[in-house]
Structure formats: structure tokens, C-alpha cells
Design a protein around this motif. Sequence first.
Motif, PDB file in Angstrom:
ATOM      1  N   MET A 179       0.830  -1.197   0.000  1.00 22.22           N
ATOM      2  CA  MET A 179       0.000   0.000   0.000  1.00 22.22           C
ATOM      3  C   MET A 179       0.873   1.258   0.000  1.00 22.22           C
ATOM      4  SD  MET A 179      -1.049   2.408   2.409  1.00 22.22           S
ATOM      5  CE  MET A 179      -2.385   3.590   2.550  1.00 22.22           C
ATOM      6  N   ALA A 180       1.963   1.249   0.774  1.00 20.99           N
ATOM      7  CA  ALA A 180       2.848   2.408   0.833  1.00 20.99           C
ATOM      8  C   ALA A 180       3.536   2.642  -0.510  1.00 20.99           C
ATOM      9  CB  ALA A 180       3.885   2.226   1.941  1.00 20.99           C
ATOM     10  N   HIS A 181       3.973   1.568  -1.145  1.00 20.42           N
ATOM     11  CA  HIS A 181       4.634   1.717  -2.443  1.00 20.42           C
ATOM     12  C   HIS A 181       3.647   2.129  -3.529  1.00 20.42           C
ATOM     13  CE1 HIS A 181       8.064  -0.251  -0.496  1.00 20.42           C
ATOM     14  NE2 HIS A 181       8.785   0.186  -1.514  1.00 20.42           N
ATOM     15  N   TYR A 182       2.438   1.631  -3.456  1.00 19.19           N
ATOM     16  CA  TYR A 182       1.412   2.100  -4.392  1.00 19.19           C
ATOM     17  C   TYR A 182       1.169   3.601  -4.212  1.00 19.19           C
ATOM     18  CZ  TYR A 182       0.097  -2.868  -5.092  1.00 19.19           C
ATOM     19  OH  TYR A 182       0.089  -4.202  -5.388  1.00 19.19           O
ATOM     20  N   ALA A 203       4.977   7.441   5.526  1.00 17.03           N
ATOM     21  CA  ALA A 203       3.825   7.695   6.392  1.00 17.03           C
ATOM     22  C   ALA A 203       2.656   6.763   6.141  1.00 17.03           C
ATOM     23  CB  ALA A 203       3.366   9.145   6.214  1.00 17.03           C
ATOM     24  N   ALA A 204       2.480   6.304   4.907  1.00 21.99           N
ATOM     25  CA  ALA A 204       1.309   5.494   4.559  1.00 21.99           C
ATOM     26  C   ALA A 204       1.173   4.203   5.380  1.00 21.99           C
ATOM     27  CB  ALA A 204       1.324   5.168   3.064  1.00 21.99           C
ATOM     28  N   PRO A 205       2.278   3.534   5.766  1.00 27.01           N
ATOM     29  CA  PRO A 205       2.106   2.309   6.558  1.00 27.01           C
ATOM     30  C   PRO A 205       1.350   2.504   7.875  1.00 27.01           C
ATOM     31  CG  PRO A 205       4.324   2.399   5.668  1.00 27.01           C
ATOM     32  CD  PRO A 205       3.687   3.726   5.371  1.00 27.01           C
ATOM     33  N   VAL A 289      -6.950   5.162  -2.667  1.00 22.68           N
ATOM     34  CA  VAL A 289      -6.804   4.333  -3.869  1.00 22.68           C
ATOM     35  C   VAL A 289      -5.861   3.165  -3.598  1.00 22.68           C
ATOM     36  CG1 VAL A 289      -6.023   4.297  -6.270  1.00 22.68           C
ATOM     37  CG2 VAL A 289      -7.298   6.270  -5.395  1.00 22.68           C
ATOM     38  N   ALA A 290      -4.691   3.473  -3.009  1.00 22.06           N
ATOM     39  CA  ALA A 290      -3.694   2.431  -2.756  1.00 22.06           C
ATOM     40  C   ALA A 290      -4.227   1.372  -1.798  1.00 22.06           C
ATOM     41  CB  ALA A 290      -2.422   3.078  -2.181  1.00 22.06           C
ATOM     42  N   ASP A 291      -4.933   1.794  -0.752  1.00 17.30           N
ATOM     43  CA  ASP A 291      -5.431   0.876   0.272  1.00 17.30           C
ATOM     44  C   ASP A 291      -6.516  -0.046  -0.288  1.00 17.30           C
ATOM     45  OD1 ASP A 291      -5.733  -0.198   2.869  1.00 17.30           O
ATOM     46  OD2 ASP A 291      -7.383   1.182   3.277  1.00 17.30           O
ATOM     47  N   VAL A 292      -7.477   0.522  -0.991  1.00 17.33           N
ATOM     48  CA  VAL A 292      -8.590  -0.279  -1.502  1.00 17.33           C
ATOM     49  C   VAL A 292      -8.103  -1.278  -2.546  1.00 17.33           C
ATOM     50  CG1 VAL A 292     -10.720  -0.195  -2.857  1.00 17.33           C
ATOM     51  CG2 VAL A 292     -10.367   1.409  -0.958  1.00 17.33           C
ATOM     52  N   MET A 341       5.549  -4.240  -8.324  1.00 15.77           N
ATOM     53  CA  MET A 341       5.508  -4.087  -6.869  1.00 15.77           C
ATOM     54  C   MET A 341       4.669  -5.193  -6.234  1.00 15.77           C
ATOM     55  SD  MET A 341       5.283   0.037  -6.188  1.00 15.77           S
ATOM     56  CE  MET A 341       4.308   0.484  -7.617  1.00 15.77           C
ATOM     57  N   LYS A 342       3.547  -5.513  -6.847  1.00 18.09           N
ATOM     58  CA  LYS A 342       2.680  -6.554  -6.301  1.00 18.09           C
ATOM     59  C   LYS A 342       3.378  -7.904  -6.328  1.00 18.09           C
ATOM     60  CE  LYS A 342      -1.963  -8.493  -6.569  1.00 18.09           C
ATOM     61  NZ  LYS A 342      -2.068  -8.400  -5.094  1.00 18.09           N
ATOM     62  N   ARG A 343       4.143  -8.139  -7.387  1.00 18.92           N
ATOM     63  CA  ARG A 343       4.858  -9.417  -7.498  1.00 18.92           C
ATOM     64  C   ARG A 343       5.979  -9.530  -6.462  1.00 18.92           C
ATOM     65  NH1 ARG A 343       9.378 -11.402  -9.317  1.00 18.92           N
ATOM     66  NH2 ARG A 343      10.152  -9.365  -9.980  1.00 18.92           N
ATOM     67  N   LYS A 344       6.689  -8.429  -6.242  1.00 19.91           N
ATOM     68  CA  LYS A 344       7.842  -8.465  -5.355  1.00 19.91           C
ATOM     69  C   LYS A 344       7.452  -8.530  -3.886  1.00 19.91           C
ATOM     70  CE  LYS A 344      11.476  -6.299  -8.118  1.00 19.91           C
ATOM     71  NZ  LYS A 344      12.415  -5.165  -8.195  1.00 19.91           N
ATOM     72  N   ILE A 345       6.399  -7.812  -3.497  1.00 19.39           N
ATOM     73  CA  ILE A 345       6.018  -7.733  -2.073  1.00 19.39           C
ATOM     74  C   ILE A 345       4.863  -8.693  -1.845  1.00 19.39           C
ATOM     75  CG2 ILE A 345       5.385  -6.216  -0.165  1.00 19.39           C
ATOM     76  CD1 ILE A 345       6.362  -3.865  -1.859  1.00 19.39           C
TER      77      ILE A 345
END
Length: 350
Positions: A179-182, A203-205, A289-292, A341-345
Motif C-alpha cells: 500500500m505504501a509503495h502504491y 507515512a502510509a504504513p 486508492v492504494a489501500d482499496v 511491486m505486487k509481485r515483489k512484495i
Amino acid sequence: MPLSKVAIVDDTELNLKLFRKLMEKLEGCEVFCFQNSAAGLAWCIQNTPDLIIVDYMMPAPDGLEFISRFRAEALGGKDIPILMITANDQKEIRYRTLEAGANDFLTRPVDSSEFKARIRNMLALRENQKKLADHAAWLVGEVDKATAQIRAREKEIILRLSKATDYRDPETGAHILRMAHYARHIAVNLGLPQADQELILEAAPMHDIGKVAIPDHVLLKPGKYTPEEFDIMKQHSRIGYEILAGSSAPVLQAGAEIALTHHEKFDGSGYPDGLKGGAIPLFGRIAAVADVFDALTSARPYKATWEIERAVELLRDEAGRHFDPACVSAFLANWENVLEMKRKIQDGVS
């Protein structure tokens, strides 16, 4: 120890030979002589010597113009010692010499002992200037290193604080990181400054830190919430804000803002304050957006994982209602980066 560069500019060849001979009696100097004042000025501007000895009466540029232009045009030129040589001992000339930027002056005929003494003093002044500059640069480096260490510890503390919810929330540490990287991805594509890109990443985390105060029978419920349970769940936004608010640290201030506003909706139907459109802070709109997206495309005990295409379709459909359309567009730009990012994390990463 490097040699001190001394430039001598005089339109009389005999004077240049005399000054060079006097300079040869001083150790640690590399002498550059110029009979043409324009050529001497160009060299001095380009090379920034440690000392300039310049004649007053010369074809253009004369000594006064030489000094004025050097002070104005040379990088660091305001700090270089300049000794003016003149055959005129009138006070007005001396005043003009000093006003032009000369540090000292000598009148002809030049006394060799006085010449050498003044040169030594001015070179010592220049050497002390360089030592102070080097020390200042060293101090800046040390401050930068100390600041970097503090920032690294601060980031670690924030990440560990954010992971405190892992022990109570079925969402994983990987969700926090993704979510933070998004969020940073969105900030980049919105053209936000580099500092803001890094700030939202850090901050997002903390967006769901308030969930630590939500009772287990609500937080861990696998099915749909009752209206009463949902009211309890919604409290996590304000609780997260209260945990983080009041800090002098910019990252905690941003974290408090995100915690409070990432469930606000663009059309005003969100919580806790029903903010609408631009009244929702930008970091909150980005985090929504990132969270959802990550919540929808991640496995949870209480729901099936959505296909990425279905989640993207929802983002597009809800642009202008749930989400800021600009943030949705920024998220979908450079889409291959999101997939990477989704693949790596992956879930299970701590």
C-alpha cells in the motif's frame, strides 16, 4: 600540501619580472603572470587563484574594473585576497581601490620586505578561509550522516509501529508495504516533489494504526458488520489520528493525516468527517486508492481475492464517487510498475 596559486597582472614586463622574482623567495607558491589584463581577468575568473596582484594603471580593463568584474563574475570571487599596486599615493585613489574590492594596496616603488610580508599575510588569510570552508563542509557531512542515521531509525520505528496491527488484524505486513509503495507510485505520477514522494512512502504504513484499539469481536469478524459494529470499526481512523497527532516529526504528522482521512470519499459519503473533493487532504485521497486496491487483490479470511482486472474496473467506476479521479489515473499510469511491486512484495513478508 597544494601550492598556493598567485596571479600577477601588470602591463609592464619589467614589473612582472620583478614581482615574479620576489615571489620566488616565498615557498609554496605557483605564480601566473599576465601582461594583458583582459587575458589575466579571464584566467582568474576561470581558475580562482588564492591571491591576485594587480596593477592600477593598465589598458582596459584597468585595475579598478579588473577587481569589480572579478568579484562579480568569479565563482567564490568575493573571498579571494587582492593586492593592488599603484604609483599613485593619493587618498582618493586608495579609497576607490578599497571600494572596488581590493583587500590591500602597495605604492611604487615597492619595498621588497613590505611586499613579502603582505603577501605572506594575505596567503595566510586565504589558507585560513579554505580551512574554515573545509571544516564547514566536514560539519555538513557529519550532520548529513547523523541525520541519515536518525531518519533510518525513525523509519524502522514507524514500520515496527505499523506492524503492531499485524497481531490483531488479519491484514499482513505485506499489505502495509504494498500500500505504501502504491501510494508513492501515485505521488510520482501526480508530479509531487521528491520529498513528498518519500514522505508518503514512509507515512502510509501507519494508515490503520488505530485498529489496535478495535475489539477483537469486531476487528476479526469474518462476516459482514452490523451497523453497530461498523460504527465501532470506523473509530479506527480517529483513534489512529489521535495516536499520531501532535508530533513535531513531519512523517508522523503525515501519518496522522492519512490515518484520519483515508476512508473519506470523494463524493462526501466517507468517514469520519464526510469530507468531499479537494477538502480531503491529497495524501488521504492517494492512500484511499492504494489501500482499496491492495485490500481487494489480497487474500483475507473473510473474503475471496479479487482478480486484478476486476479491482481496476472498480477503481475506474468509483472515480469521482469514492476516489479522486486524478489519483485513479495516476495509479493506473505506468501500470507495469504496479504489477512489479505486487509481485515483489508478497503476503508473508515481514
